[in-house]
Structure formats: C-alpha cells, structure tokens
Design a protein around this motif. Structure first.
Motif, PDB file in Angstrom:
ATOM      1  N   PRO A 150       0.841  -1.194   0.000  1.00  0.00           N
ATOM      2  CA  PRO A 150       0.000   0.000   0.000  1.00  0.00           C
ATOM      3  C   PRO A 150       0.883   1.255   0.000  1.00  0.00           C
ATOM      4  O   PRO A 150       1.860   1.329   0.754  1.00  0.00           O
ATOM      5  N   LYS A 158     -18.384   5.540   6.514  1.00  0.00           N
ATOM      6  CA  LYS A 158     -17.948   5.421   5.111  1.00  0.00           C
ATOM      7  C   LYS A 158     -19.135   5.008   4.239  1.00  0.00           C
ATOM      8  O   LYS A 158     -19.785   4.005   4.495  1.00  0.00           O
ATOM      9  N   VAL A 206     -18.724   4.528   0.827  1.00  0.00           N
ATOM     10  CA  VAL A 206     -18.175   3.577  -0.147  1.00  0.00           C
ATOM     11  C   VAL A 206     -16.979   2.845   0.473  1.00  0.00           C
ATOM     12  O   VAL A 206     -16.324   3.372   1.383  1.00  0.00           O
ATOM     13  N   ALA A 207     -16.744   1.645  -0.015  1.00  0.00           N
ATOM     14  CA  ALA A 207     -15.600   0.866   0.483  1.00  0.00           C
ATOM     15  C   ALA A 207     -14.304   1.587   0.129  1.00  0.00           C
ATOM     16  O   ALA A 207     -14.195   2.173  -0.946  1.00  0.00           O
ATOM     17  N   PRO A 208     -13.312   1.565   1.020  1.00  0.00           N
ATOM     18  CA  PRO A 208     -12.053   2.240   0.704  1.00  0.00           C
ATOM     19  C   PRO A 208     -11.311   1.523  -0.422  1.00  0.00           C
ATOM     20  O   PRO A 208     -11.465   0.314  -0.605  1.00  0.00           O
ATOM     21  N   SER A 209     -10.525   2.251  -1.178  1.00  0.00           N
ATOM     22  CA  SER A 209      -9.638   1.624  -2.158  1.00  0.00           C
ATOM     23  C   SER A 209      -8.217   2.044  -1.828  1.00  0.00           C
ATOM     24  O   SER A 209      -8.000   3.091  -1.210  1.00  0.00           O
ATOM     25  N   PHE A 210      -7.265   1.215  -2.233  1.00  0.00           N
ATOM     26  CA  PHE A 210      -5.883   1.441  -1.827  1.00  0.00           C
ATOM     27  C   PHE A 210      -4.970   1.553  -3.027  1.00  0.00           C
ATOM     28  O   PHE A 210      -4.996   0.697  -3.904  1.00  0.00           O
ATOM     29  N   GLU A 211      -4.179   2.596  -3.042  1.00  0.00           N
ATOM     30  CA  GLU A 211      -3.161   2.723  -4.080  1.00  0.00           C
ATOM     31  C   GLU A 211      -1.972   1.852  -3.686  1.00  0.00           C
ATOM     32  O   GLU A 211      -1.587   1.815  -2.512  1.00  0.00           O
TER      33      GLU A 211
END
Ligand code: CTP
Ligand code: CA
Length: 225
Positions: free
Chosen positions: A106, A119, A121-126
């Motif tokens: 991450p 939240k 929306v579900a988190p997204s990870f770069e």
C-alpha cells in the motif's frame, strides 16, 4: 553419528536464504500477504546446514521451527526483507531466494485502524511496487551465486527462463503453484543457461526435505564445477 559420517559438500560455504511470505501493512491491524508457507526455504536451510554450509535464513511471517544450527532473522515486510538481505548478501557465497515477496505494498500506511463507520463507499488502496531483492543481489559488484524460485500456474519453463534472463541469475528453480503452497510435496524444474532438468527426474511430487537435499546437492556441484 550418521551426520558425522556423511560427506559435507558445502563445508566452508556460506548460504543466505529468504523464505516465507511478506506482510504489507494497510493499517495497524490489516495487511496484504500471500499463501507461501515457508516450508521449502526452511527445508533448504536444513539441508544446506546438514551439507556443512553456514546458513543465514531471513524469514517472513511463518510459524515454523528454526532448523538446528541455522541463524534466523525474522522480518515482516518486503522492505524489511530487502534491508536485512542487502548487507548480508555480500558476506555469503550463495543466495537462495525462496521467499514469496509481495510485489506491491500500500502506498500509504494509515497510522490508525481504518474505521467502517461513516464510510459510504468501500475504501480503495493505491499500491506501489516493492524492490526486487533477488535482482538487486544479482546486480551487486561481486554477487553471491544466486538461485531464484518461480512459482507459476502455467507455462513453467517459459516463465522460469524469462526470470533467469530478467533477473540475471545463473539458476531459477520453477514449481507449479499455488497447488504446492503449504503442501509437504513438490516437484521442481531447474532452469539454467544450458537447459532444463526435473527434480526428481521422473517429475513426480516428493517431500520438500528430499527435494531440498537434492537441490542442495545440485548447487554444491554447480559451485564445484
Ligand atoms: N523476488 C524477490 N523480490 C521481489 C520479488 C521476487 O527477491 N520483490 C524473488 C523471489 O524470491 C523469487 C524470484 O524473485 O526467487 C521470482 O519471484 P516471482 O514472484 O516469481 O517473480 P516476479 O519477478 O515478481 O514476477 P511475477 O510475480 O510477475 O511472476
Ligand atoms: Ca512476484
């Protein structure tokens, strides 16, 4: 007694081994990892020690006992594994990279546990790419003899040869996974500049300690020859 009487083809040789998965933290309680059990790397460490080598084992998070007589360094992330390997590599004659190093981590580590509450929306990870430890060791001015592993789900010989060239190492040991992850049995394909060789010769799966001993014998012959 048996150990004392058996030949020691790696007497006077030092071997550095990476094993297991790595764990790439997302926050203090979560992370990305993989299903590598570390069994193959630990078996090679044991076999190399039995063969007389001085062995350093750099292990990701696994629950395996340290083979007798082996110096073990525990790490968690790919970056920690890299930072443990690089200074050690120059001090060893052989480097065997069995670890399933996470290719990405991450990009940002959250200092606190990411909370679900609030939240929508579900988190997204770069993700960002981890350093290639094996390629970095092979690129040292005076590298140890480097042995890479390639766990593939298809086209084993082709992918292994491609890694041999891309990482500039003299030997890649291929196996078909993830069927082999965590299992006690395995079959290997040794790929070098000259060609390919199955271990065991009939290509049938055998226990990892027997395979490790056969591989260590093969490496000892390569060092001698
Ligand atoms: N390796 C490494 N450091 C990395 C990735 C891989 O040292 N960051 C090593 C492994 O320990 C193994 C070899 O490189 O010995 C091949 O790993 P593999 O994951 O099969 O190769 P990649 O180059 O990551 O290619 P891909 O995952 O796309 O197949
Ligand atoms: Ca990879």
């Amino acid at each position: 007694l048996i150990a004392a009487l058996s030949p020691k083809p790696l007497a006077g040789v030092s071997m550095l081994i990476t094993a297991g998965p790595t764990f790439e933290a997302i926050d203090p309680v979560r992370g990305i990892t993989n299903l590598s059990s570390g069994k193959m790397g630990f078996a090679i460490a044991r076999a190399a020690r039995e063969a007389g080598a001085a062995v350093t084992l750099i292990a990701g998070p696994v629950h395996l006992p340290t083979p007798r007589g082996v110096a073990r360094i525990d790490v968690r992330s790919a970056q920690q594994m890299h930072d443990a390997v690089m200074p050690a590599a120059a001090q060893h004659d052989v480097f065997v990279a069995t670890a399933a190093v996470a290719d990405w981590r991450p990009a940002n580590l959250s200092a606190h546990k990411i909370k679900k509450a609030g939240k929508k929306v579900a988190p997204s990870f770069e993700l960002t790419e981890n350093a290639d430890i094996l390629a970095a060791v092979a690129a040292l001015p005076e590298p140890p003899y480097c042995v890479g592993f390639a766990a593939e789900s298809e086209k084993l010989a082709q992918h292994a040869r491609e890694k041999l060239l891309r990482k500039k190492v003299p030997l890649i040991v291929g196996n078909l996974g993830p069927a082999t992850f965590g299992r006690d049995d395995n079959a290997l394909l040794l790929v070098d500049a000259d060609g390919e060789r199955a271990l065991p010769e009939d290509g049938r799966a055998t226990d990892k300690l027997s395979l490790a001993r056969a591989l260590v014998g093969d490496i000892a012959r390569r060092l001698a020859g």
